[in-house]
Design an enzyme around this catalytic site. Sequence first.
Site, mmCIF file in Angstrom:
data_model
loop_
_atom_site.group_PDB
_atom_site.id
_atom_site.type_symbol
_atom_site.label_atom_id
_atom_site.label_comp_id
_atom_site.label_asym_id
_atom_site.label_seq_id
_atom_site.Cartn_x
_atom_site.Cartn_y
_atom_site.Cartn_z
ATOM 1 N N LYS A 62 -2.300 -5.375 -8.599
ATOM 2 C CA LYS A 62 -1.990 -4.029 -8.128
ATOM 3 C C LYS A 62 -0.789 -3.431 -8.863
ATOM 4 O O LYS A 62 -0.435 -2.275 -8.641
ATOM 5 C CB LYS A 62 -1.644 -4.066 -6.634
ATOM 6 C CG LYS A 62 -2.847 -4.162 -5.721
ATOM 7 C CD LYS A 62 -2.436 -3.889 -4.289
ATOM 8 C CE LYS A 62 -3.613 -4.010 -3.352
ATOM 9 N NZ LYS A 62 -3.188 -3.958 -1.944
ATOM 10 N N GLU A 63 -0.151 -4.220 -9.730
ATOM 11 C CA GLU A 63 1.037 -3.691 -10.406
ATOM 12 C C GLU A 63 0.716 -3.369 -11.856
ATOM 13 O O GLU A 63 0.480 -2.206 -12.182
ATOM 14 C CB GLU A 63 2.201 -4.684 -10.264
ATOM 15 C CG GLU A 63 2.586 -4.866 -8.790
ATOM 16 C CD GLU A 63 3.685 -5.890 -8.553
ATOM 17 O OE1 GLU A 63 4.395 -6.235 -9.524
ATOM 18 O OE2 GLU A 63 3.844 -6.340 -7.401
#
Lengths: 315, 528
Positions: free
Chosen positions: A117-118
């Site tokens: 998610k980063e």
Amino acid sequence: MFTCAILIKTLLVYASEPIRPLPQQMNVKEPFSKIQLGFLLFNEKKLSAKNTVSCTQCHSLSRGGVDNLAFSVGIDGAVGNINSPTVFNSGFNFVQFWNGRAKSLEEQIDGPVQHPKEMGSSWPEVIAKLNSDPNYRTRFKAIYRDGITVQNIKNAIATFERQLVTPNAKFDRYLRGEIKLSELEMQGYNRFKAVGCIACHQGQNVGGNMYETMGVMGNYFKDRKTPLTEEDLGRYLITKREQDKHVFRVPSLRNVELTAPYFHDGYAQTLEDAVHIMGKYQLGQQLSKKDFTAIVAFLKTLTGEPPAILKKVEK
Amino acid sequence: MKRYLALSLICILSVGAFAYMYYHSQGILSRTHQKVLNIMNQVQKSELELDKDILRLRDFSLLDYDSVTKQVQTLEYFCKVQGPELIAVSPETAIYFTSYCSLLEQKFLAVEDFKSMNSAYKNSLFFLHDKTLNGAQSKIVSGLYQSEMQFAYAIMSYSLLSDNMSKKTAEKNFKHLESSSARNISIAYHGRKLLELQEKKEAAVRQIISPFTNEAFEKLRNSYFHSYESERKVAVFYQRLLLLSCLLLLFLFFINVLKIWKSAAALVKANTSLENRVAERTKELTESQKTITEQQQSLAVSAKMSALGEMAGGVAHEINTPLAVIRLRTDQLLESLQEDPIDREFFTKALSAIDQTVSRIGKIVNGLRSFARDGKNDQMSSYSVSQIIDDTLSLCRERFTHRGVQIDCLQLADIRINCRPSEISQVLLNLLNNAYDAIQNENEKWVRIELSESVQEVHISVCDSGKGIPLEIQEKIMQPFFTTKEIGKGTGLGLSISRGIIQNHGGQIKIDNSVQNTKFVLTFPKTV
């Protein structure tokens, strides 16, 4: 004799204080080319899967080292599940991440780069992309014998991050005996100590050197009324000990004025909110309005100058 | 070739052996060992400092965990980096190292726990202190305040003593406080916290300052020294071995040098003695050479003498025959003087025969005279070859005829050559005599002399009815003192002297093998 007196006074002031000022200049043993390379990599979007996210997206160098969001936004607009700590003065923290799973700045870099998610990338991908750029190839070859490797990338970025120090905060200058604080600020500091904030937010980084339960004196998570997330378990995720549930690293209060929102879940939007919550759940005390204003005034004196290195590397 | 192969193999092996010994003689370098000692001292100091810091933090109010953090980081660095690199060098040491580090890990957890609990505990303690002993005097509600005070004291003594008695007192006081308090929930809250945290905090402290890690560290240190000692012994052993081998090598080297030096000296001595012997020999040889030359000369002289002797004998024989004829005729004449009348025809015939015979003798004497002259010092001048042949024949014709040896003479040309006639005559006579001796036992006995010429040369050949000279000895017969005749019968010098004479005249003497018989050919270049 006068200087002697000042010196003694200086020593006396902060020799006995649980907070020490940041060094005004870092002893740089690394070559400037490495720091510059780290700066370039810190801004490099190629570290992410679709070349859209760089470190500065969540740790913006112009906004106090954070993105001022409760949860950061990563690749493809994915929203994370924990607040981004500031990168400024991060070299003075004893561990990295809220749950302390990285022991050094180098180790920390593994997290965002590979987190889906980063940045959602992987090291082989990153190395391939950097290798295709002759600029990076020459820079790496000039500094490291073995060129572009994972270890060297991490080393360069971490070396740069260690230079992001914000010295000469108003409070630091007071500690060095250079200036006097205003009465409100002085009162704020005294209350800070008396009430007990100093128990955890101490040391050179005003925090960042111990773990503590979030909600010592009350169930913070129950009262928050939002569902419990995995991140809320804190250090338990790492040590798997019952007593480590909801235990987090105590964050640094330096530049706290710039790094809203606060806490690992970004729940407190303002400093006043944060002080209120801390007072209730960590100290078990109802702080008076006077205490609030004083303490907040004190906290604002912890804002330092932007890192001097940024002016040098941006040339 | 094999020797060099063996030598180079030995060289390679010895170099390998030296390298092996040197490598093993290094062992644990003293620099590394010193580093390890420093690191171990540092670790011990860090642990001590950590324990001291923890106790200080427990007992005093000043809160700053930076120093503790620093000690922990030092020890962690030891476990992660320095230890594996420098200390865990043998499997035994590695085991102690791992156990020490895992104990340290547990200690670190205890340190973190202590930090969290200590802060919370101190906060609550100060709160209580603040509210009860300092700040609440204005709000005294006597009984309540008393309980708060009592609990405060009880908890403080429990904090200092950490024993069960103090704990019981504190708990009792707290119960009393809880039951009587509605005023200040937070006091009760803090109180509960204090009791809870005090126990845990003390447990953490006990774990931190317990000697387990110290014992483990001691074991690690001993194990390291143990392996270091054994490594050092091995290294020292190899060092000594290396030194010994070097000395041995040096010794061998010197022995070789000495040997070479000695043999060089011996060589020089041998050379000088050899030179001396050679000089002596040369002297001896030169002297013998002189003697031989003298002897050769005297032999040549005696050969010539004997040849002369032979020839004298031959000449005597040659003269005897005509002399016998003269005697016969004179006897016949003396006899016929007695007769009456005197036969004038018979007298004329007999006297003319005597006259012819006398001329013949004259001819022989002439030929002899010219032969007897030692012609060596004469100048060469042009002579008729036929004349020379005739002169020579006259010296031996009678002898040949007497023995039934037929002489033929084929003169195909009349040529003059530059020569010393007496010498040529000597050569021809020698060849004729040899032929005469060789065909003594043959059935056919003849000798043929031919004189011919080619464009540039004059050939005189003497052929006899013998069977030819075997090829093996054809070269040998020209050599001096070689003879196939019995001892006393020939000097073996005739042909060699003849060859010398012919060569002086610029000619050659050869054997013609194209005929079955023995044929000697003399070749002379023509005079312009």
